[in-house]
Enzyme design. Sequence first.
Site, PDB file in Angstrom:
ATOM      1  N   GLU A 268    -119.649  46.602  81.622  1.00 54.53           N
ATOM      2  CA  GLU A 268    -120.351  47.884  81.723  1.00 54.53           C
ATOM      3  C   GLU A 268    -119.538  48.963  81.026  1.00 54.53           C
ATOM      4  O   GLU A 268    -120.084  49.851  80.384  1.00 54.53           O
ATOM      5  CB  GLU A 268    -120.588  48.258  83.189  1.00 54.53           C
ATOM      6  CG  GLU A 268    -121.365  49.545  83.372  1.00 54.53           C
ATOM      7  CD  GLU A 268    -121.794  49.777  84.803  1.00 54.53           C
ATOM      8  OE1 GLU A 268    -121.806  50.948  85.229  1.00 54.53           O
ATOM      9  OE2 GLU A 268    -122.134  48.810  85.505  1.00 54.53           O
TER      10      GLU A 268
ATOM     11  N   ARG B   8    -128.649  49.760  82.523  1.00 50.40           N
ATOM     12  CA  ARG B   8    -127.455  50.299  81.861  1.00 50.40           C
ATOM     13  C   ARG B   8    -127.540  50.193  80.338  1.00 50.40           C
ATOM     14  O   ARG B   8    -126.546  49.953  79.664  1.00 50.40           O
ATOM     15  CB  ARG B   8    -126.179  49.608  82.368  1.00 50.40           C
ATOM     16  CG  ARG B   8    -125.950  49.703  83.868  1.00 50.40           C
ATOM     17  CD  ARG B   8    -125.743  51.149  84.330  1.00 50.40           C
ATOM     18  NE  ARG B   8    -125.556  51.190  85.767  1.00 50.40           N
ATOM     19  CZ  ARG B   8    -126.537  51.421  86.634  1.00 50.40           C
ATOM     20  NH1 ARG B   8    -127.762  51.623  86.206  1.00 50.40           N
ATOM     21  NH2 ARG B   8    -126.294  51.449  87.933  1.00 50.40           N
TER      22      ARG B   8
ATOM     23  N   SER C  26    -117.025  51.490  87.290  1.00 54.01           N
ATOM     24  CA  SER C  26    -117.498  50.109  87.414  1.00 54.01           C
ATOM     25  C   SER C  26    -117.279  49.361  86.104  1.00 54.01           C
ATOM     26  O   SER C  26    -117.740  49.783  85.055  1.00 54.01           O
ATOM     27  CB  SER C  26    -118.982  50.084  87.773  1.00 54.01           C
ATOM     28  OG  SER C  26    -119.187  50.624  89.060  1.00 54.01           O
TER      29      SER C  26
END
Length: 302
Positions: free
Chosen positions: A282, A163, A212
């Site tokens: 995130e 990520r 998320s």
Amino acid sequence: MRGRLTANAPLAPLVWFKSGGAAEWLFEPKDEDDLSAFLRGLDPAVPVMALGLGSNLIVRDGGVPGVVVRLGKAFAQVDRLDEVTLRCGGGASGILVSSKARDAGIGAFEFLRSIPGTVGGFVRMNGGAYGREVKDVLVECDVVLRSGDCVTLDVGALGYTYRHSALPDGAIVVCATFRGHAEDPATIQAEMDRISSEREASQPLRSRTGGSTFKNPDGHKAWALVDAAGCRGLTRGDAQVSEKHCNFLLNLGSATSAEIEALGEDVRARVRAQSGVELEWEIQRVGRAADDAAPDHIEVKT
């Protein structure tokens, strides 16, 4: 400048949480040349941020200083280059890319259907789901740097990790080339249907959410840590940890961005106390808090 430049543009309608302040300036370029010329003529001290679908984002209540760049329809094209390769504009959604790939009989892009964002966003953050990541299919991307210069970067130059990419601040992905493999469209559609069904059953897709919230730590699932810490359904004001999937935060109606972010910090503290694991955000959090002193207004010459 041929695009549209708007001062004090509300961002809450453009992000999934439906909260947060305004952009000092919102620029919607006509095309890549327009974006390049605009950035080249902009004072280098002015911050620049790209905005896609606003799905993985908390815009703080004091708004975003500088310029927010939003890529519109001119950047949403998806073209087939050869039997297994697609060239996709930075404003194209994951749903559009996966659907075009299916129609062309190109497999490996099914997971993009589950990423609620645009090519520019998920190339920058190495978006992924269901066992695959953007780095698995990306060949190269065209980027307009903060300086206005246009460069093409191959996947190896992006420094991808989980990520995260090494793209510099202010750089905007305007196009990406992806490569998959030949596959029967019916097989592709079946996998896309499976992914859609699983997401519908397990995630609060019809809520005001940001997707998320926390990255999965090594050896753990973020949702399981949050659940074990007793955070399922936890609230702060009108912000709530989803009872359906506790790695999702929700705006139940009138939550401020400050409440949503503070709830996330509450969750991080409880998980740390219960398991010793430090959850990493995130969701991107940008802008100023409501009580932060705003700097002098930035003049953008047109």
